[in-house]
Write a protein that holds these residues in place. Sequence first.
Motif, PDB file in Angstrom:
ATOM      1  N   LEU A  45     -67.106  67.085  12.734  1.00  0.00           N
ATOM      2  CA  LEU A  45     -67.001  67.992  11.594  1.00  0.00           C
ATOM      3  C   LEU A  45     -67.972  69.149  11.738  1.00  0.00           C
ATOM      4  N   ARG A  46     -69.189  68.847  12.129  1.00  0.00           N
ATOM      5  CA  ARG A  46     -70.187  69.909  12.252  1.00  0.00           C
ATOM      6  C   ARG A  46     -69.950  70.789  13.476  1.00  0.00           C
ATOM      7  N   ALA A  47     -69.214  70.266  14.453  1.00  0.00           N
ATOM      8  CA  ALA A  47     -68.908  71.075  15.632  1.00  0.00           C
ATOM      9  C   ALA A  47     -67.870  72.146  15.327  1.00  0.00           C
ATOM     10  N   PHE A  48     -66.938  71.844  14.407  1.00  0.00           N
ATOM     11  CA  PHE A  48     -65.856  72.779  14.114  1.00  0.00           C
ATOM     12  C   PHE A  48     -66.096  73.595  12.843  1.00  0.00           C
ATOM     13  N   VAL A  49     -67.068  73.199  12.030  1.00  0.00           N
ATOM     14  CA  VAL A  49     -67.341  73.898  10.771  1.00  0.00           C
ATOM     15  C   VAL A  49     -68.809  74.279  10.762  1.00  0.00           C
ATOM     16  N   ASP A  50     -69.140  75.451  10.209  1.00  0.00           N
ATOM     17  CA  ASP A  50     -70.534  75.864  10.171  1.00  0.00           C
ATOM     18  C   ASP A  50     -71.349  74.907   9.308  1.00  0.00           C
ATOM     19  N   PRO A  51     -72.645  74.782   9.595  1.00  0.00           N
ATOM     20  CA  PRO A  51     -73.462  73.767   8.909  1.00  0.00           C
ATOM     21  C   PRO A  51     -73.453  73.886   7.385  1.00  0.00           C
ATOM     22  N   GLU A  52     -73.459  75.116   6.851  1.00  0.00           N
ATOM     23  CA  GLU A  52     -73.481  75.266   5.399  1.00  0.00           C
ATOM     24  C   GLU A  52     -72.209  74.723   4.769  1.00  0.00           C
ATOM     25  N   THR A  53     -71.059  74.987   5.394  1.00  0.00           N
ATOM     26  CA  THR A  53     -69.792  74.497   4.841  1.00  0.00           C
ATOM     27  C   THR A  53     -69.661  72.995   5.014  1.00  0.00           C
ATOM     28  N   SER A  54     -70.193  72.454   6.122  1.00  0.00           N
ATOM     29  CA  SER A  54     -70.040  71.023   6.380  1.00  0.00           C
ATOM     30  C   SER A  54     -70.714  70.170   5.317  1.00  0.00           C
ATOM     31  N   ILE A  55     -71.695  70.743   4.599  1.00  0.00           N
ATOM     32  CA  ILE A  55     -72.361  69.987   3.543  1.00  0.00           C
ATOM     33  C   ILE A  55     -71.378  69.601   2.454  1.00  0.00           C
ATOM     34  N   TYR A  56     -70.410  70.491   2.174  1.00  0.00           N
ATOM     35  CA  TYR A  56     -69.485  70.279   1.062  1.00  0.00           C
ATOM     36  C   TYR A  56     -68.232  69.505   1.476  1.00  0.00           C
ATOM     37  N   ILE A  57     -68.056  69.263   2.780  1.00  0.00           N
ATOM     38  CA  ILE A  57     -66.867  68.542   3.238  1.00  0.00           C
ATOM     39  C   ILE A  57     -67.248  67.097   3.504  1.00  0.00           C
ATOM     40  N   PRO A  58     -66.695  66.153   2.770  1.00  0.00           N
ATOM     41  CA  PRO A  58     -67.054  64.741   2.975  1.00  0.00           C
ATOM     42  C   PRO A  58     -66.622  64.261   4.354  1.00  0.00           C
ATOM     43  N   VAL A  59     -67.447  63.419   4.959  1.00  0.00           N
ATOM     44  CA  VAL A  59     -67.112  62.878   6.276  1.00  0.00           C
ATOM     45  C   VAL A  59     -65.877  61.994   6.190  1.00  0.00           C
ATOM     46  N   GLY A  60     -65.601  61.452   4.990  1.00  0.00           N
ATOM     47  CA  GLY A  60     -64.419  60.620   4.825  1.00  0.00           C
ATOM     48  C   GLY A  60     -63.121  61.358   5.088  1.00  0.00           C
ATOM     49  N   VAL A  61     -63.138  62.675   4.914  1.00  0.00           N
ATOM     50  CA  VAL A  61     -61.933  63.456   5.225  1.00  0.00           C
ATOM     51  C   VAL A  61     -61.640  63.377   6.718  1.00  0.00           C
ATOM     52  N   THR A  62     -62.676  63.517   7.528  1.00  0.00           N
ATOM     53  CA  THR A  62     -62.497  63.459   8.980  1.00  0.00           C
ATOM     54  C   THR A  62     -62.062  62.063   9.430  1.00  0.00           C
ATOM     55  N   THR A  63     -62.685  61.025   8.877  1.00  0.00           N
ATOM     56  CA  THR A  63     -62.299  59.668   9.278  1.00  0.00           C
ATOM     57  C   THR A  63     -60.881  59.330   8.816  1.00  0.00           C
ATOM     58  N   THR A  64     -60.460  59.892   7.687  1.00  0.00           N
ATOM     59  CA  THR A  64     -59.086  59.660   7.232  1.00  0.00           C
ATOM     60  C   THR A  64     -58.083  60.282   8.189  1.00  0.00           C
ATOM     61  N   LEU A  65     -58.400  61.457   8.704  1.00  0.00           N
ATOM     62  CA  LEU A  65     -57.519  62.080   9.693  1.00  0.00           C
ATOM     63  C   LEU A  65     -57.362  61.172  10.915  1.00  0.00           C
ATOM     64  N   LEU A  66     -58.471  60.604  11.379  1.00  0.00           N
ATOM     65  CA  LEU A  66     -58.423  59.702  12.530  1.00  0.00           C
ATOM     66  C   LEU A  66     -57.701  58.407  12.176  1.00  0.00           C
ATOM     67  N   GLY A  67     -58.069  57.809  11.041  1.00  0.00           N
ATOM     68  CA  GLY A  67     -57.487  56.524  10.667  1.00  0.00           C
ATOM     69  C   GLY A  67     -56.010  56.599  10.365  1.00  0.00           C
ATOM     70  N   ALA A  68     -55.570  57.690   9.740  1.00  0.00           N
ATOM     71  CA  ALA A  68     -54.140  57.842   9.463  1.00  0.00           C
ATOM     72  C   ALA A  68     -53.351  57.934  10.762  1.00  0.00           C
ATOM     73  N   ALA A  69     -53.916  58.627  11.755  1.00  0.00           N
ATOM     74  CA  ALA A  69     -53.255  58.690  13.060  1.00  0.00           C
ATOM     75  C   ALA A  69     -53.158  57.297  13.689  1.00  0.00           C
ATOM     76  N   VAL A  70     -54.206  56.488  13.545  1.00  0.00           N
ATOM     77  CA  VAL A  70     -54.171  55.116  14.057  1.00  0.00           C
ATOM     78  C   VAL A  70     -53.108  54.306  13.338  1.00  0.00           C
ATOM     79  N   MET A  71     -52.995  54.492  12.015  1.00  0.00           N
ATOM     80  CA  MET A  71     -51.993  53.760  11.244  1.00  0.00           C
ATOM     81  C   MET A  71     -50.579  54.116  11.708  1.00  0.00           C
ATOM     82  N   VAL A  72     -50.338  55.398  11.948  1.00  0.00           N
ATOM     83  CA  VAL A  72     -49.023  55.821  12.446  1.00  0.00           C
ATOM     84  C   VAL A  72     -48.750  55.189  13.802  1.00  0.00           C
ATOM     85  N   TRP A  73     -49.755  55.156  14.653  1.00  0.00           N
ATOM     86  CA  TRP A  73     -49.586  54.555  15.981  1.00  0.00           C
ATOM     87  C   TRP A  73     -49.249  53.072  15.872  1.00  0.00           C
ATOM     88  N   LEU A  74     -49.929  52.360  14.977  1.00  0.00           N
ATOM     89  CA  LEU A  74     -49.640  50.943  14.788  1.00  0.00           C
ATOM     90  C   LEU A  74     -48.250  50.729  14.188  1.00  0.00           C
TER      91      LEU A  74
END
Length: 694
Positions: free
Chosen positions: A315-344
């Motif tokens: 998240l911090r690699a693709f978004v500037d540090p100030e903006t990353s404060i307001y973006i929950p890390v759960g959003v990023t993990t949901t993107l990954l986990g939803a892809a895993v769910m589709v694969w399963l």
Amino acid sequence: MSPPARPGAPAQAPPKLLPTAAVFAITLGTLAVLAALHLTQGTSEVDTMDVLRLVTGTADPGVWNVLEGARLPRLAAAVLVGVALGASGVLLQSVARNPLASPDTLAVNAGAYLAVTAVAAFGLSLPLLSGIGVAFVGAVATAGLVLALAAGGGATATTRLILAGSATAMAANSLVSVLLLLFEESTTGLFAWGSGSLSLAGFAPVAQSAPIVLLAVIGALALGPRLDLLRLGDDTAASLGVHVRRTRTLAVVCSLLLAACAVAVAGPIGFVGLAAPVAARQIARRLPGLLTHRTLIPFSALCGAIIIIGADLALRAFVDPETSIYIPVGVTTTLLGAAVMVWLARSVRSAGSQDKPAILHGAANRGRIGFALIVIGLAVASVAALVVGMMAGDTMLLGGDLVNWLAGKTGSTYTWIIDQRYPRVLAAILAGAALACAGTVTQGVARNPLAEPGLLGVTAGAAIGAVTLITWAPNAGAWTVTAVAAAGGLAAFAVVYAIAWRGGLDTGRLVLVGIGVWSFGMAVITLIILASDPWDTPKAMTWLSGSTYGRTAERLIPLAVALVLVVPVVVMYRKDIDLLALDDDTPRVLGVRLERTRLLLLGAAAVLTAAAVAVVGVIGFVGLVAPHLARALVGSRHTRVLPVSLLIGVLLVSIADTLGRTVIAPAQIPAGLVCALIGTPYFIWLLWRTRTRT
């Protein structure tokens, strides 16, 4: 004593400890490297060289203040929550014998989030329960409900489990949204926290939760040998001295404690409890030494920590540090986990006719007069809902005020009120009709009475298109928004359909893939809104909750046109839908071009759904509830189901919109939340009824 080898089977060497130890060493090394990189990321000017100087004792004292005040608590939270969710997920999957079970799909996180939010909203003081205790009570309530609803599914157990969990989570999240709107001051910050946030002010939450996480993991490890025996089957495990029910209960309690601790520290971080065990089991397939629960549980816990730290770094690699404060890390993990769910979900295959849960045919043989009376009654009720919707709101009007407005005789104040109100009433009516028609088509064509456009990815895709355009091109016209939303909905459904197609369309697989795409889409929407304007939480709440607020007559034209063009096409194919609802062979024998007709009808449903989302946002359950109620009233022939379903959809959304504008006026509850609160009990009742019939 090891079990004897089967006759003729090659002798198996005991698993070697060296490869297992090597994997653990590599995993710990990876975690250490990611943790070191994580400490170098942040909004301050402290970088890698400053951290290295701190290690050698030559750094400025301010470097330690930065690490101690923000970065070390964030890292500690990431490790603790990752360990808790990784271990919780592997326990739930082992108990449920289902690779898709997790704290998210069983609504464990949603229940814990609801309990914490309710306590914060009402200012409750519970001396016997800490924040972890409150989260645990909520987790137990929702997990128990989901497991009870999913029981008895037979061949459809996986689909039923995910549908029950999705419905329960949606209901819990709807209640959370209502509490956030009604108690805005006492729940400040809980919206972003609800997606999982690692921004801690100190070590206190981690220090309080760490002993409980440690005890729960130790308890799970103690249950490991018995969980290994449960893989052989309940009867075999019982014959070997395992108390099956007690073992499962203790494992579930440990799992829920771990999930509750994770929610209490960082909020409901999505899908880590699904992705971490999947990654661990994939590696364990090549290393038999990792398959026993005493090694699989800690390995999955380490994988969970790596996933959360890696997601935060990405998240911090693709978004500037100030903006990353307001973006929950759960959003990023949901993107990954939803892809895993589709694969399963790609490997899921239902059992033919057994995959059709019972449809409640309340009046399959109703005569023409009875059908006509039902249509007339629903039409009158719809007109009454329109009139009540025009009169009700923060300012109550009289019937005479509406008559004077139609005649052009009202004063400026009442004219302004009615001019603002009638587009909202019409938006609710048109959206209800569109969603009900789309749901009827989807259930018939997919041959799954538990399906709706929202569960097939259409709603998420349409919402992504609409929100993206509105966020970055706020001056876009109504037609442009609708076109982009329709394109997004159709694209999302095309992805779902393509993934679910493996030698033929499987309804269970279609629904599971759709839910994964839906979760992915919701995370993308939250990411777009928070990344573009982190202070504009009301915009996120409006689109994700479904609202008619601020709608104008011009915005309704595309939706009206979509209804005028698409509904006649659906009506023209009503008999084909009857055939498609039976099986694949009957339509072919009778000359129906199966795939072309199926795609045409599902495309029509996608267009209607996308147009509705572009006007009112995401409103769930209408496309599920309306067709069921229609079939209960007039049977399964779509010649009758379609008009009755449209009228019921109009009633549902109209009533929900009116209640939302009136109950707590001048404050308002979005219509989508009210629909979810109305539709969820019906959906749960439906799952319970089909549970007893399966």
